[in-house]
Design an enzyme around this catalytic site. Structure first.
Site, short mmCIF file in Angstrom:
data_model
loop_
_atom_site.label_atom_id
_atom_site.label_comp_id
_atom_site.label_asym_id
_atom_site.label_seq_id
_atom_site.Cartn_x
_atom_site.Cartn_y
_atom_site.Cartn_z
N SER A 22 0.83 -1.21 0.00
CA SER A 22 0.00 0.00 0.00
C SER A 22 0.86 1.26 0.00
CB SER A 22 -0.92 0.00 1.22
OG SER A 22 -0.17 -0.21 2.40
N THR A 34 -39.93 27.28 -9.23
CA THR A 34 -40.23 25.90 -8.86
C THR A 34 -40.40 25.19 -10.19
OG1 THR A 34 -42.62 26.23 -8.80
CG2 THR A 34 -41.46 26.55 -6.72
N HIS A 35 -39.99 23.97 -10.27
CA HIS A 35 -40.03 23.21 -11.55
C HIS A 35 -39.26 23.94 -12.66
CE1 HIS A 35 -43.39 20.97 -9.68
NE2 HIS A 35 -43.77 22.17 -9.27
N ASN A 54 -17.15 29.02 -21.81
CA ASN A 54 -17.85 27.93 -21.12
C ASN A 54 -17.60 27.93 -19.61
OD1 ASN A 54 -18.71 26.93 -23.63
ND2 ASN A 54 -16.80 25.79 -23.89
N GLU A 77 -19.07 23.10 -14.23
CA GLU A 77 -19.43 21.77 -14.75
C GLU A 77 -18.56 20.69 -14.12
OE1 GLU A 77 -19.22 22.01 -19.03
OE2 GLU A 77 -20.59 23.71 -19.06
N TYR A 129 -9.48 -6.81 12.42
CA TYR A 129 -8.85 -6.30 11.21
C TYR A 129 -8.81 -7.36 10.12
CZ TYR A 129 -5.56 -4.39 7.88
OH TYR A 129 -4.98 -3.94 6.71
N GLN A 181 -7.58 -2.12 3.90
CA GLN A 181 -6.57 -1.30 3.21
C GLN A 181 -7.21 -0.53 2.05
OE1 GLN A 181 -2.47 -2.75 2.76
NE2 GLN A 181 -2.89 -2.83 0.58
N1 ARG Z 1 -1.46 -1.40 4.91
C1 ARG Z 1 -2.33 -1.90 5.90
C2 ARG Z 1 -3.66 -1.15 5.82
O1 ARG Z 1 -3.70 -0.15 5.23
C3 ARG Z 1 -1.72 -1.72 7.24
C4 ARG Z 1 -2.14 -2.71 8.27
C5 ARG Z 1 -1.62 -4.04 7.94
N2 ARG Z 1 -1.85 -4.97 8.96
C6 ARG Z 1 -1.75 -6.26 8.73
N3 ARG Z 1 -1.93 -7.03 9.70
N4 ARG Z 1 -1.52 -6.72 7.53
O2 ARG Z 1 -4.67 -1.58 6.33
#
Ligand code: ARG
Length: 460
Positions: free
Chosen positions: A23, A155-156, A285, A290, A317, A322
């Site tokens: 990530s 309105t409308h 424009n 927009e 978790y 993520q």
């Molecule tokens: N990159 C992970 C997230 O955003 C961090 C937590 C990861 N924890 C784990 N046990 N793999 O959620």
């Protein structure tokens, strides 16, 4: 990739799995929150005697250097690490040696990321709220300027009754006021610290979670370790608040686009906030309006996406979580840039007052007032409505407004009409006689503007 879990594994992770799992390319923006959280954790560990004062000082020094080096670019955030947490820890160990390995005592990446994201969202709430407050300031000063700028109310999308630009802008002020208070509500609810929840079940170290919470400016520590690591409600609430803000901006943009059209010509958007066409030289424009209207889609998309991601996740978790980041970051960036640009664009608009007033006069927007006049002369409202309907038909055939007819023409439709009718059906009279709380008459309008001035002062 430098993994955090060597011991249990006999083989390296597959390269494609590494890429899929990582990530860092999007959570790198959490570097400051991650380091701030780690500093508070180190301080708390020392206070509780889990690490020594000297170890804490070394950790703090190392973390400060890492923060500075990320900011000045000497530490480059690359795909070599799975996420920002692993990068900071690895750099810390590189810098200060074995003491760096103590930072993660009594902590898991699960509570670490829960904290980082909460800190980041808390800042996003503040930034968004500040931008809303600036927009409300612009609106309020425009309202003061346009208490007597008459225009049709619709309105409308059909002309309905006359009102003023101040009143129309005031409607948006009320929307943004609710947005501001919604952000305040969610801030309060999210302002609890999840750090110390560990992976899911707390820890056996004698952590002082209230102390960590206090160091990080939270109201207190969260009360259930499983919920702490798996709660993303605060983010959903932000995305909901952001979606409603975008909806308000989008409605406003829609009106600006209509008012800016050749058919309406109520407003002129400054050149700096308009764009031309590559082929049609006459075009100017309203692209910014927009685009803001269009960008609603991605913010609603982020909300929808996270709702769906969260709905089937068992406690506690899971890696699905993520997925809370990329779209949320995009939504935060989007709503902030839209609020900023919208405010600038709004301030650049010039209003074609004559045309707005003429439009209000032309649309029989005083028909209700003419009917109310007959009621004041003893005609039941249903009959008055019918009579004025005939009157409008007659006017359409003659190409005239009601107030253009002379008293003989009016009396031919109803003998109840007298000379005093002209006092109540003029555009100004129609607006100015509307004095109930929240109505467009200038006296009523001024009262609301004063209430809102006090409100703006009270929230700053
Ligand atoms: N990159 C992970 C997230 O955003 C961090 C937590 C990861 N924890 C784990 N046990 N793999 O959620």
């Amino acid at each position: 990739m430098a993994a955090l879990w060597g011991g249990r594994f006999k083989k390296d992770t597959d390269e494609a799995v590494n890429d899929f799992n990582a990530s860092i390319m999007f959570d790198k923006r959490l570097y400051k929150q991650d380091i701030t959280g780690s500093m508070a954790h180190a301080r708390m560990l020392a206070k509780q005697g889990v690490i020594s004062e000297a170890e804490k000082d070394s950790l703090l020094l190392g973390l400060t250097e890492i923060l500075n080096e990320i900011e000045d670019g000497s530490i480059e955030i690359t795909k070599e690490y799975e996420d920002i947490h692993s990068l900071v820890e690895a750099k810390l160990i590189e810098k200060i040696g074995d003491v760096g390995k103590k930072l993660h005592t009594g902590r898991s990446r699960n509570d670490q990321v829960a904290l980082d994201m909460r800190l980041y969202t808390r800042d996003a709430v503040i930034d968004t709220r500040d931008l809303i407050i600036s927009l409300m300031e612009t609106l309020l000063s425009m309202e003061e300027e346009h208490i007597e700028t008459y225009m049709p109310g619709f309105t409308h999308l059909q002309k309905a009754q006359p009102l003023t630009l101040a009143h129309h802008l005031g409607a948006y002020f009320e929307m943004f006021k609710r947005d501001e208070s919604r952000l305040w509500d969610i801030y309060d609810r999210m302002n609890y610290c999840p750090l110390g929840a560990g992976a899911l079940a707390g820890t056996t170290y004698p952590l002082d979670r209230e102390y960590t919470a206090e160091l990080l400016g939270f109201k207190g520590a969260t009360l259930n370790s499983m919920d702490s690591v798996s709660d993303r409600d605060y983010l959903l609430e932000y995305l909901m608040a952001a979606s409603i803000i975008m909806m308000h901006l989008s409605r406003f943009c829609e009106e600006i686009i209509i008012w800016n059209s050749d058919e309406y010509k109520f407003i002129e958007i400054d050149d700096a906030f308009s764009t031309g066409s590559s082929i049609m030289p006459q075009k100017k424009n309203p692209d910014i309006a927009e685009l803001i209207r269009g960008k609603c889609g991605r913010v609603y998309g982020a909300l929808n996406s996270l709702l769906v991601t969260m709905k089937g996740i068992p406690l506690a978790y899971n890696k699905d979580m993520q997925e809370d980041k990329e779209l949320s970051f995009d939504a935060m960036d989007t709503v902030k840039s839209c609020l900023h640009l919208f405010n600038e664009m709004l301030g650049s608009i010039t209003f074609n007052k004559e045309r707005m007033e003429k439009s209000a006069k032309e649309g029989f927007t005083n028909a209700t007032d003419a009917a109310d006049y007959l009621v004041s002369k003893g005609v039941p409202f249903r009959d008055a409505h019918e009579i004025i309907g005939e009157l409008v038909l007659f006017c359409i055939a003659e190409g005239k407004c009601i107030e253009d007819l002379d008293i003989i023409e009016l009396k031919a439709i109803s003998p109840k009409f007298e000379e005093d009718v002209y006092d109540v059906i003029s555009l100004k009279a129609c607006v100015e006689r509307r004095l109930t709380k929240g109505a467009p008459g200038s006296e009523a309008m001024k009262k609301v503007i004063n209430i809102n001035k006090d409100y703006l002062k009270s929230i700053k």
